[in-house]
Design a protein around this motif. Sequence first.
Motif, PDB file in Angstrom:
ATOM      1  N   VAL A 108     -15.988  25.534  12.618  1.00 59.28           N
ATOM      2  CA  VAL A 108     -15.682  25.112  11.244  1.00 59.28           C
ATOM      3  C   VAL A 108     -16.344  26.025  10.212  1.00 59.28           C
ATOM      4  O   VAL A 108     -15.717  26.397   9.211  1.00 59.28           O
ATOM      5  N   VAL A 109     -17.598  26.404  10.424  1.00 56.40           N
ATOM      6  CA  VAL A 109     -18.340  27.121   9.378  1.00 56.40           C
ATOM      7  C   VAL A 109     -18.176  28.631   9.431  1.00 56.40           C
ATOM      8  O   VAL A 109     -18.365  29.308   8.411  1.00 56.40           O
ATOM      9  N   GLN A 110     -17.815  29.192  10.587  1.00 57.99           N
ATOM     10  CA  GLN A 110     -17.727  30.653  10.658  1.00 57.99           C
ATOM     11  C   GLN A 110     -16.660  31.255   9.741  1.00 57.99           C
ATOM     12  O   GLN A 110     -16.894  32.327   9.169  1.00 57.99           O
ATOM     13  N   PRO A 111     -15.493  30.637   9.539  1.00 60.23           N
ATOM     14  CA  PRO A 111     -14.541  31.204   8.571  1.00 60.23           C
ATOM     15  C   PRO A 111     -15.104  31.262   7.150  1.00 60.23           C
ATOM     16  O   PRO A 111     -14.599  32.030   6.314  1.00 60.23           O
ATOM     17  N   MET A 112     -16.133  30.484   6.855  1.00 59.64           N
ATOM     18  CA  MET A 112     -16.776  30.512   5.538  1.00 59.64           C
ATOM     19  C   MET A 112     -17.917  31.526   5.491  1.00 59.64           C
ATOM     20  O   MET A 112     -18.665  31.588   4.507  1.00 59.64           O
ATOM     21  N   GLY A 113     -18.074  32.293   6.569  1.00 61.66           N
ATOM     22  CA  GLY A 113     -19.114  33.308   6.613  1.00 61.66           C
ATOM     23  C   GLY A 113     -20.478  32.771   6.997  1.00 61.66           C
ATOM     24  O   GLY A 113     -21.488  33.470   6.858  1.00 61.66           O
ATOM     25  N   ILE A 114     -20.541  31.556   7.497  1.00 62.66           N
ATOM     26  CA  ILE A 114     -21.797  30.924   7.894  1.00 62.66           C
ATOM     27  C   ILE A 114     -21.944  30.993   9.412  1.00 62.66           C
ATOM     28  O   ILE A 114     -21.012  30.667  10.139  1.00 62.66           O
ATOM     29  N   GLY A 115     -23.097  31.412   9.876  1.00 60.68           N
ATOM     30  CA  GLY A 115     -23.352  31.452  11.317  1.00 60.68           C
ATOM     31  C   GLY A 115     -22.910  32.727  11.996  1.00 60.68           C
ATOM     32  O   GLY A 115     -23.166  32.900  13.194  1.00 60.68           O
ATOM     33  N   VAL A 116     -22.269  33.634  11.266  1.00 61.77           N
ATOM     34  CA  VAL A 116     -21.844  34.902  11.862  1.00 61.77           C
ATOM     35  C   VAL A 116     -23.081  35.748  12.154  1.00 61.77           C
ATOM     36  O   VAL A 116     -23.919  35.969  11.281  1.00 61.77           O
ATOM     37  N   GLY A 117     -23.207  36.221  13.371  1.00 56.86           N
ATOM     38  CA  GLY A 117     -24.382  36.987  13.774  1.00 56.86           C
ATOM     39  C   GLY A 117     -25.459  36.138  14.416  1.00 56.86           C
ATOM     40  O   GLY A 117     -26.333  36.662  15.098  1.00 56.86           O
ATOM     41  N   TYR A 118     -25.387  34.828  14.194  1.00 55.21           N
ATOM     42  CA  TYR A 118     -26.348  33.919  14.798  1.00 55.21           C
ATOM     43  C   TYR A 118     -25.761  33.247  16.031  1.00 55.21           C
ATOM     44  O   TYR A 118     -26.476  32.895  16.946  1.00 55.21           O
ATOM     45  N   PHE A 119     -24.466  33.049  16.008  1.00 54.64           N
ATOM     46  CA  PHE A 119     -23.724  32.526  17.152  1.00 54.64           C
ATOM     47  C   PHE A 119     -22.608  33.510  17.473  1.00 54.64           C
ATOM     48  O   PHE A 119     -22.234  34.333  16.635  1.00 54.64           O
ATOM     49  N   PRO A 120     -22.043  33.469  18.679  1.00 56.93           N
ATOM     50  CA  PRO A 120     -20.904  34.344  18.999  1.00 56.93           C
ATOM     51  C   PRO A 120     -19.764  34.143  18.002  1.00 56.93           C
ATOM     52  O   PRO A 120     -19.561  33.038  17.488  1.00 56.93           O
ATOM     53  N   ASP A 121     -19.046  35.208  17.732  1.00 55.14           N
ATOM     54  CA  ASP A 121     -17.906  35.142  16.815  1.00 55.14           C
ATOM     55  C   ASP A 121     -16.743  34.455  17.538  1.00 55.14           C
ATOM     56  O   ASP A 121     -15.879  35.086  18.133  1.00 55.14           O
ATOM     57  N   LEU A 122     -16.722  33.130  17.464  1.00 55.65           N
ATOM     58  CA  LEU A 122     -15.802  32.339  18.278  1.00 55.65           C
ATOM     59  C   LEU A 122     -14.340  32.632  17.991  1.00 55.65           C
ATOM     60  O   LEU A 122     -13.495  32.559  18.890  1.00 55.65           O
ATOM     61  N   TRP A 123     -14.016  32.958  16.758  1.00 57.81           N
ATOM     62  CA  TRP A 123     -12.607  33.163  16.384  1.00 57.81           C
ATOM     63  C   TRP A 123     -12.043  34.468  16.920  1.00 57.81           C
ATOM     64  O   TRP A 123     -10.828  34.677  16.894  1.00 57.81           O
ATOM     65  N   ASN A 124     -12.917  35.347  17.393  1.00 58.52           N
ATOM     66  CA  ASN A 124     -12.451  36.641  17.894  1.00 58.52           C
ATOM     67  C   ASN A 124     -12.788  36.857  19.370  1.00 58.52           C
ATOM     68  O   ASN A 124     -12.748  37.985  19.860  1.00 58.52           O
ATOM     69  N   LEU A 125     -13.113  35.795  20.056  1.00 59.06           N
ATOM     70  CA  LEU A 125     -13.408  35.901  21.491  1.00 59.06           C
ATOM     71  C   LEU A 125     -12.126  35.830  22.309  1.00 59.06           C
ATOM     72  O   LEU A 125     -11.135  35.223  21.893  1.00 59.06           O
ATOM     73  N   SER A 126     -12.184  36.416  23.492  1.00 61.67           N
ATOM     74  CA  SER A 126     -11.088  36.236  24.440  1.00 61.67           C
ATOM     75  C   SER A 126     -11.125  34.807  24.968  1.00 61.67           C
ATOM     76  O   SER A 126     -12.129  34.100  24.823  1.00 61.67           O
ATOM     77  N   THR A 127     -10.040  34.378  25.583  1.00 58.13           N
ATOM     78  CA  THR A 127      -9.992  33.023  26.146  1.00 58.13           C
ATOM     79  C   THR A 127     -11.094  32.825  27.168  1.00 58.13           C
ATOM     80  O   THR A 127     -11.750  31.767  27.207  1.00 58.13           O
ATOM     81  N   ARG A 128     -11.325  33.833  27.962  1.00 56.46           N
ATOM     82  CA  ARG A 128     -12.350  33.746  29.005  1.00 56.46           C
ATOM     83  C   ARG A 128     -13.742  33.580  28.398  1.00 56.46           C
ATOM     84  O   ARG A 128     -14.534  32.751  28.844  1.00 56.46           O
ATOM     85  N   GLU A 129     -14.024  34.364  27.349  1.00 56.93           N
ATOM     86  CA  GLU A 129     -15.327  34.268  26.692  1.00 56.93           C
ATOM     87  C   GLU A 129     -15.480  32.940  25.963  1.00 56.93           C
ATOM     88  O   GLU A 129     -16.566  32.347  25.943  1.00 56.93           O
ATOM     89  N   PHE A 130     -14.399  32.466  25.370  1.00 56.42           N
ATOM     90  CA  PHE A 130     -14.454  31.192  24.661  1.00 56.42           C
ATOM     91  C   PHE A 130     -14.757  30.046  25.628  1.00 56.42           C
ATOM     92  O   PHE A 130     -15.560  29.155  25.323  1.00 56.42           O
ATOM     93  N   LEU A 131     -14.140  30.073  26.805  1.00 61.31           N
ATOM     94  CA  LEU A 131     -14.390  29.031  27.798  1.00 61.31           C
ATOM     95  C   LEU A 131     -15.839  29.052  28.278  1.00 61.31           C
ATOM     96  O   LEU A 131     -16.427  27.999  28.541  1.00 61.31           O
TER      97      LEU A 131
END
Length: 382
Positions: A108-131
């Motif tokens: 929810v918060v990463q599209p607002m620029g919050i948490g980027v660099g602190y957690f994995p960039d979930l919106w740009n992960l492969s399906t395997r990495e997301f799982l």
Amino acid sequence: MTVDPNISSRINLMRILLISGILFVHVPHDPATNPFLGLNGLFDWLRVFLGDSLFRIGVPCLSAISGYLLFQRGWEAFDYAKTLRSKARTVLVPFLLWNLGLLGAVLVVQPMGIGVGYFPDLWNLSTREFLSNALATEGLPINIPLYFLRDLIVCIILSPILAMSVRRFPAATLGVLLLLAITPALMLGIVLKKSILFSFTLGIFLALNRVDLKVADRFAGLGTAAMLAAAVLLSIGLYWTGPDFPWPLDMARSALSIVGAGGFWLMSAIVIRSRAGQRLAATGSLSFWMFCAHYPLLVLMWMVWNRVAGDALYPVFYAAAAAGSFLILFVSNRLFSRRLRGLYEVLTGSRGRKAKLSAAASSHSPAGANHPGEPVMTQQHR
């Protein structure tokens, strides 16, 4: 089988102490504040001692406790189907709720620029990495410490095989698993941390063979001193060679994390005699709450600190984050357990309910006798 109240209390004491230590392991830093740079002298060595040496003992120790408790009534009384149903509620459900809850919040918060660099960039992960971030299928979950629960689930599923193997071929089984655990180059894909599988199996061995866990208590002082001395010596070597440790030190670190569990157990024989030790042993489900909630809280603190002070005064952040997280987790545990009991019991795998029932039984028993319930499970990862 009658549970020794001293053993039960010491198990609960070790859990709260080791899980408290995990908080120090996970205080965040970035490359500029890496302890191996040595920018803060003795303070940075202390961080290495706590995070890379002493409290690495936590995971193997907690794993051994889990295996021991699973078979403490013996092989004949072990009900695999009942165990799977019980552990689905007490281990799997909390793992999914805490990890997927954090995953959803970050999404929810990463599209607002919050948490980027602190957690994995979930919106740009492969399906395997997301799982992997969601379910720890191949790598660490987004709530990193919960990998211990993931590996614990695997060990529980394998428990009949491990128990039969350690009953028939104890030396060979434990020897092979120990070699896998301490050798850096050897990989084992079914668990994320190899020491968990060995220690869990060791706990099964101790339970099935009715080993007297208090037999070495007379050496408690010596064992505690030896464990602390080994952790100090190891941390000195790690501090001077890290973060890329030579293989002998890496192997020594893995070995100490396993052998050191015995030192912590002996230390519990001393600490449990004190009033403080008794109070810590009675904290119940607080340890599980701390384990599941501390990592997101620490990262949030780091995000705020970076926004306000950047990398400046990192020792102040380290101390404030450790002290603040203890306070927040203690207060939030009390609030949730009292005001939102139903939700609290789900989040802690019914541990809050068990503690309440145990306390009620104790208050109605003659002379306030102790009725130890099932202790709370949990661990760490750097």
